[in-house]
Structure formats: structure tokens, C-alpha cells
Design a protein around this motif. Structure first.
Motif, short mmCIF file in Angstrom:
data_model
loop_
_atom_site.label_atom_id
_atom_site.label_comp_id
_atom_site.label_asym_id
_atom_site.label_seq_id
_atom_site.Cartn_x
_atom_site.Cartn_y
_atom_site.Cartn_z
N MET A 174 0.58 -1.38 0.17
CA MET A 174 -0.09 0.33 0.12
C MET A 174 0.85 1.13 -0.04
O MET A 174 0.84 2.12 -0.88
N LEU A 175 1.97 1.52 0.83
CA LEU A 175 2.79 2.42 0.91
C LEU A 175 3.42 2.90 -0.81
O LEU A 175 3.57 3.92 -0.35
N ASP A 176 3.27 1.52 -1.47
CA ASP A 176 4.42 1.79 -2.94
C ASP A 176 3.21 3.15 -3.62
O ASP A 176 4.00 4.01 -3.52
N LEU A 177 2.14 2.14 -3.06
CA LEU A 177 1.04 3.48 -3.48
C LEU A 177 0.60 4.96 -3.62
O LEU A 177 0.66 5.55 -4.40
N ILE A 178 0.91 5.42 -1.82
CA ILE A 178 1.11 6.67 -1.50
C ILE A 178 2.24 6.84 -2.07
O ILE A 178 2.43 8.48 -2.08
N TYR A 179 3.62 6.29 -1.81
CA TYR A 179 4.83 7.15 -1.83
C TYR A 179 5.76 7.09 -2.71
O TYR A 179 6.74 8.16 -3.55
N GLY A 180 5.65 5.99 -3.79
CA GLY A 180 6.45 5.32 -4.27
C GLY A 180 6.20 6.45 -5.46
O GLY A 180 5.11 7.31 -6.22
N SER A 181 7.45 6.72 -6.52
CA SER A 181 7.46 6.86 -7.80
C SER A 181 7.64 5.81 -8.88
O SER A 181 7.71 4.97 -9.09
N ASN A 182 6.90 5.93 -9.81
CA ASN A 182 7.29 4.81 -10.96
C ASN A 182 6.39 3.63 -10.26
O ASN A 182 7.31 2.75 -10.76
N LYS A 183 5.21 3.60 -10.51
CA LYS A 183 4.37 2.81 -9.79
C LYS A 183 4.47 1.78 -10.48
O LYS A 183 4.54 0.68 -8.99
N LYS A 184 4.59 1.80 -11.47
CA LYS A 184 4.22 0.31 -12.06
C LYS A 184 5.81 -0.66 -12.15
O LYS A 184 5.54 -1.74 -12.19
N ALA A 185 6.67 0.35 -12.10
CA ALA A 185 7.85 -0.90 -11.73
C ALA A 185 8.32 -1.25 -10.35
O ALA A 185 8.69 -2.07 -10.41
N LEU A 186 7.47 -0.75 -9.74
CA LEU A 186 7.61 -1.26 -8.35
C LEU A 186 6.57 -2.26 -8.25
O LEU A 186 6.97 -2.78 -7.33
N ALA A 187 5.84 -2.62 -8.59
CA ALA A 187 5.24 -3.87 -8.80
C ALA A 187 5.98 -5.15 -8.61
O ALA A 187 6.10 -6.79 -8.69
N GLY A 188 6.92 -5.03 -10.22
CA GLY A 188 7.60 -6.07 -10.43
C GLY A 188 8.95 -6.55 -9.66
O GLY A 188 9.55 -6.94 -9.98
N ARG A 189 9.25 -5.64 -8.30
CA ARG A 189 10.47 -5.63 -8.17
C ARG A 189 11.05 -6.48 -6.81
O ARG A 189 9.62 -7.12 -6.76
#
Length: 307
Positions: A174-189
Motif C-alpha cells: 500500500m505504501l508503494d501507491l501512496i509514496y512511490g514514484s514510477n509505481k508500475k515498476a515497483l510492482a515488479g521489483r
């Protein structure tokens, strides 16, 4: 702010004395702080505190975001669809389920529900330390779960997120969606792994001590200054065998300082061991300049008489 473990892993492992000590320490800190309310992001922490401190007020971080709103700039126009996986420790916490989904709605995400969600949610393979006690079963559990939907998953438990990532499932915290940048890439890390997670916690603790409490941060210990070269293959071995980078560093410091090591003339590798507490770690290594190249590592709990 408390920089410590709630004791859940000890409780799951059946270490009642260790868990009791963790609760006593938290109780002492809580009382020293004037018995304030608890705000927690971790679902396991939520359950431990709820059960151990029934007289206190425990609030999920997701309730806070739901109530006070989200930071500026985190909402995108059409971010897409996510499938929510509820943490198993929130099965009876309907208010957390609702807060999570309202936050996603505020973030403009379309929400898909798994067949077994909310109070019927399934384990990710980490609960009860399954991935350590029965790793084969844990792999089967997570594999079944990640194939229930083709959409990216959304979790609010870090271990759930990392378990899914280990199974090559795109997943957000959830914090990826609130504070992350380039969110699409975060899902694949990938997840941080055993050693990196340990280092991240230490780094965060030091930063909080320095920037929030203005305390002097303890300098690196002598073994922490030892430079290692780790191939991807060795990193995977260490991950599977639950060996930390600092375990390797301690072995090398002991071997180089004491001279207790074996030398293989055929390949130029050294073999050394060290037992800091209850586990003996063995490391095969060589040296190049200031760096130590690690070729293999393993551990055991046997005690050999006379050694």
C-alpha cells in the motif's frame, strides 16, 4: 515511536519466554511514554498489541490515512486495477478491510476481490513461519494464491508482498501507491532478501536515532567494515540457508585475526568457521586486495566435542 520487534516471530516459533520478554519490554516503554495510543502499519504487530494491551487504543495506519486523507501528489488519473490480498492477521478486523479499500478508491484504483478475501483470506506462506518450518509447503501455498488473479496484487503486509514477489507475481505494498514514484515498476521489483532486509532495518534505526532523537549513532563494528564480493549464486545460497552478510563477516574476522583457517593449495581458497552463539558458520573464501571473495557458505547447530 518504537524501534523494535513486537515479538510475533518468537510467538509463532513457540519461544514463549522470548515472546514474553518482548511484551514486557514494550510494556515498560509504553508506560514510560505515558501509555499513548499505538499506531501500527503491520498487521501482525496490530494483533500482538491488541491481544497484549487490551486496555490501550490500537489504530491501524490505514485507518489514519482513511480518516485524515492522503499526501498531495499521490493520486493518478487512471492508475488501473489491483487485486486486494488481505493479511491473514486481519481476518477479524473488518474496519481495516474497509479502510484499505476506501484508500484505493481515493487513489482511483479499480479493486478486484479474490474469492477468499477479508475474513476468509488465505495465508501467503509466511504466517506461522511456514516458509522456514516447511518451505516446500510454503511455495505451494503462495503459488496457489498468486494464480487466483492475473491483475497486480495489492497487499498491506510487507511479508505478503515479498512472498508474492518471490513467486514472480507483480505486487504492490500500500505504501508503494501512496509514496512511490514510477509505481508500475515497483510492482515488479524483487523482495529485499534475508540480508538486505536486516541491513535496511539497521539503516532505518540509525537514521531515526540520528534525525528524530538526535542521538549519536554507534559506529560500524570492526567486522562490518570487511568488504565482501558476493556472486548472485552465493547470494541465493545464503538466502536459502538463512545466512546473513554479517555472519560471513564475523567468520572472516575471526579467521583472519586468529589464523584458524584451512588453505586449499589446489584453488587458493580458505575454509574457516566461527560459532558466535549457537550456530556454527562455515565460509569458503579467497582474497583479492581488500576484498574477500565468498565462494560458499553453510551452517549447522552441531557441537563437536574437543573442538
Amino acid at each position: 515511536l518504537m524501534l523494535r520487534c513486537c515479538g510475533a516471530p518468537a510467538e509463532w516459533a513457540g519461544q514463549r519466554e522470548m515472546f514474553g520478554e518482548a511484551v514486557r519490554e514494550i510494556t515498560h516503554q509504553w508506560q514510560e511514554l505515558g501509555q499513548p495510543s499505538f499506531i501500527v502499519a503491520c498487521s501482525s504487530c496490530y494483533q500482538v498489541l491488541k491481544n497484549s494491551f487490551p486496555a490501550s487504543k490500537i489504530t491501524s495506519l490505514w485507518e489514519i490515512y482513511d480518516r485524515i486523507g492522503l499526501p498531495e501528489g499521490c493520486v493518478e488519473a487512471n492508475p488501473g486495477t489491483v487485486t486486494v490480498h488481505d493479511a491473514c492477521s486481519t481476518r477479524q478486523e473488518k474496519h481495516i478491510h474497509e479502510s484499505v479499500r476506501r484508500i484505493l478508491k481515493k487513489l482511483n484504483y479499480n479493486v478486484e476481490e479474490l474469492k477468499n478475501s477479508r475474513e476468509k483470506t488465505e495465508c501467503c506462506g509466511y504466517g506461522g513461519l511456514m516458509c522456514f518450518a516447511n518451505p516446500e509447503l510454503a511455495v505451494q501455498v503462495v503459488d496457489r494464491r498468486i494464480h487466483e488473479s492475473k491483475s497486480d496484487y495489492l497487499t498491506y503486509c510487507t511479508m505478503c508482498r515479498d512472498r508474492f514477489a518471490a513467486g514472480s507475481k507483480r505486487a504492490f505494498h500500500m505504501l508503494d501507491l501512496i509514496y512511490g514514484s514510477n509505481k508500475k515498476a515497483l510492482a515488479g521489483r524483487k523482495g529485499p532478501g534475508y540480508s538486505q532486509r536486516h541491513e535496511n532495518r539497521a539503516r532505518l534505526k540509525n537514521r531515526m536515532l540520528r534525525e528524530v532523537w538526535r542521538e549519536e549513532v554507534v559506529e560500524l563494528k570492526s567486522f562490518e567494515k570487511i568488504e565482501l564480493e558476493l556472486s548472485d549464486e552465493v547470494k541465493e545460497i545464503m538466502e536459502n540457508r538463512l545466512i546473513l552478510v554479517e555472519d560471513i563477516q564475523k567468520v572472516i574476522e575471526h579467521a583472519e585475526g586468529s589464523g584458524n583457517k584451512l588453505y586449499n593449495e589446489d584453488n587458493g581458497h580458505y575454509l574457516a568457521s566461527f560459532r558466535p552463539v549457537s550456530v556454527t558458520y562455515w565460509v569458503v573464501y579467497s582474497r583479492r586486495g581488500k576484498q574477500y571473495i565468498i565462494h560458499n557458505a553453510y551452517s549447522h547447530r552441531m557441537q563437536v566435542s574437543g573442538m
